[in-house]
Write an enzyme that holds these catalytic residues in place. Structure first.
Site, short mmCIF file in Angstrom:
data_model
loop_
_atom_site.label_atom_id
_atom_site.label_comp_id
_atom_site.label_asym_id
_atom_site.label_seq_id
_atom_site.Cartn_x
_atom_site.Cartn_y
_atom_site.Cartn_z
N TYR A 5 0.87 -1.17 0.00
CA TYR A 5 0.00 0.00 0.00
C TYR A 5 0.92 1.24 0.00
O TYR A 5 1.94 1.25 0.70
CB TYR A 5 -0.86 -0.05 1.27
CG TYR A 5 -1.81 1.09 1.41
CD1 TYR A 5 -2.97 1.15 0.64
CD2 TYR A 5 -1.55 2.12 2.31
CE1 TYR A 5 -3.85 2.21 0.77
CE2 TYR A 5 -2.43 3.18 2.45
CZ TYR A 5 -3.57 3.22 1.67
OH TYR A 5 -4.44 4.27 1.80
N ASP A 10 -0.20 -7.29 6.42
CA ASP A 10 -1.37 -6.48 6.12
C ASP A 10 -2.32 -7.37 5.33
O ASP A 10 -2.04 -7.70 4.17
CB ASP A 10 -0.95 -5.24 5.32
CG ASP A 10 -2.13 -4.34 4.94
OD1 ASP A 10 -3.27 -4.80 4.97
OD2 ASP A 10 -1.87 -3.16 4.61
C1 LIG Z 1 -6.48 1.39 2.89
C2 LIG Z 1 -5.33 0.52 3.16
C3 LIG Z 1 -4.39 0.84 4.15
C4 LIG Z 1 -4.46 2.11 4.96
O1 LIG Z 1 -5.59 2.15 5.76
P1 LIG Z 1 -6.27 3.53 6.25
O2 LIG Z 1 -7.43 3.04 7.04
O3 LIG Z 1 -6.65 4.28 5.02
O4 LIG Z 1 -5.25 4.24 7.04
C5 LIG Z 1 -3.36 -0.04 4.37
N1 LIG Z 1 -3.22 -1.16 3.65
C6 LIG Z 1 -4.08 -1.50 2.67
C7 LIG Z 1 -3.87 -2.76 1.91
C8 LIG Z 1 -5.16 -0.67 2.39
O5 LIG Z 1 -6.02 -0.98 1.42
#
Ligand SMILES: *Cc1c(COP(=O)(O)O)cnc(C)c1O
Length: 388
Positions: A107, A179
């Site tokens: 991201y 993530d």
């Molecule tokens: C949107 C997203 C983030 C960041 O999240 P926020 O809630 O916007 O801070 C991190 N990783 C991935 C894969 C995302 O889609």
């Protein structure tokens, strides 16, 4: 153990004496004590009393218990955004002189954290290939404290072999942080595959209604305690009202994600047969180079796909401009279908060269599929593509 839909609906710790079916919101910034003598114990975590909402709050605690149950984790922590969850968690486990290995397909803001922010504080970082983990294997060294991955990755839908990444990290005594936003806790359970902490932008599938920004980290009691201490200091705690909204959203998480899995599969299949589409990235397609890994580590393939069209960035813009159902917007995981052009939007902070290297061509369109009827979505995209 109950199923995912049952878990979505039922609270983990019903404690309301008044019989309210829906949990109350503790909309307070601070908590009072009957006696001054009770303060030190609470401050040192030696009593069940709450002190201050930046530290903890009963509404937040209830949401965290629900999330932990979903991930098969001992504990969970929520944050005011996905990036707060990511940055706070990474910073909980590194200090000056330590080393972090991260996969390259991240991201945009997480990429920036790895490539620019951590090195400013004396934490060395190595960015390695996402698919071929031999590069990760040779990058991990004794000073490596964290291996950080994202799977499926944004917006290429490349996967990281979670079990293998965990083995590589653990061999050198490092932690594996993942993530898992794109999969949601419904489609992927990284802790069961060996990950130490699973992170989510709860803004996406967990809340699911595009009306809250939030983040989550789940793992062992010990890891989450460390992350919560860092959360107190960095301050990215989730507001109780937002926590309550996320809890409401989670009630339909299993239903929503299953509908999104089906819609994305139907749209991906249809797009992959379209003559103006050069390539479709979706782990559920047999044509995805890691389809067999997807079958092994995911129980559903998610609601996000991306596709490359014949032509340049202007041609891609023309297609998204012609969509009627799908809106042009950042984000994903809500009930409405959204499209974005990653080259200019989510990855604007990554250099053009790095983007091409990461498989993000200028004509790439990312689709975050909602819960509309699949036929309507297929028709919308078909019409937008045929009129270019
Ligand atoms: C949107 C997203 C983030 C960041 O999240 P926020 O809630 O916007 O801070 C991190 N990783 C991935 C894969 C995302 O889609």
């Amino acid at each position: 153990m109950v199923g995912k839909s049952t878990r979505s609906v039922h609270e983990e710790s019903p404690e309301d004496q008044k019989g309210s079916v829906v949990p109350p919101i503790y909309e307070t910034s601070t908590f009072s004590f009957p006696k001054a003598e009770e303060v030190p114990k609470a401050v040192h975590g030696e009593s069940p009393r709450y002190v201050y909402t930046r530290w903890d709050n009963p509404t937040l605690a209830r949401l965290e218990a629900k999330m932990a149950a979903f991930e098969g984790a001992e504990a969970a922590a929520f944050f005011s955004s996905g990036m707060a969850a990511i940055s706070t968690s990474v910073l909980s486990f590194v200090k000056e002189g330590d080393h972090v290995v991260a996969t390259r397909d991240l991201y945009g803001e997480a990429h920036k954290l790895m490539a620019e922010v951590l090195p400013r504080f004396g934490v060395e970082t190595s960015l390695v290939d996402t698919v071929d983990l031999r590069e990760m294997e040779s990058a991990v060294r004794r000073s490596t404290k964290v291996v950080y991955i994202e799977s499926p990755a944004n917006p290429t839908l490349r996967l990281v072999d979670i079990r293998r990444a965990a083995k590589i990290a653990h061999l050198r005594g490092a932690l594996l942080l993942i993530d898992g936003t794109f999969a949601s806790p419904i489609n992927q359970q990284p802790l069961r595959l060996g990950a130490d902490v699973v992170l989510h932008s709860a803004t996406k599938y967990i809340n699911g209604h595009a009306d809250v920004v939030a983040g989550a980290a789940s793992g062992s009691e010990e890891k989450i305690a460390a992350i919560k201490m860092m959360r107190r200091t960095l301050g990215g705690s989730l507001d109780p009202h937002a926590a309550w909204l996320v809890m409401r959203g989670m009630k339909t998480m299993a239903l929503r994600v299953r509908a999104q899995n089906e819609n994305a599969m139907a749209l991906a299949e249809c797009l992959s047969k379209h003559k103006k589409v050069r390539k479709v990235n979706y782990p559920g397609l047999k044509s995805h180079p890691q389809h067999s890994l997807a079958m092994k580590q995911m129980s559903g393939f998610g609601g996000v796909l991306s596709f490359e069209i014949e032509g340049d960035a202007r041609a891609a813009a023309r297609v998204v401009n012609r969509l009627r159902l799908a809106s042009i917007a950042a984000s994903l995981g809500g009930v409405e279908t959204l499209v974005s052009l990653p080259f200019v939007l989510s990855h604007h902070q990554v250099s053009d060269e790095e983007k091409r290297r990461s498989g993000i061509p200028e004509s790439l369109i990312r689709v975050a599929v909602g819960v509309e009827d699949a036929d309507d979505l297929i028709q919308d995209f078909g019409r937008a593509l045929s009129s270019t």
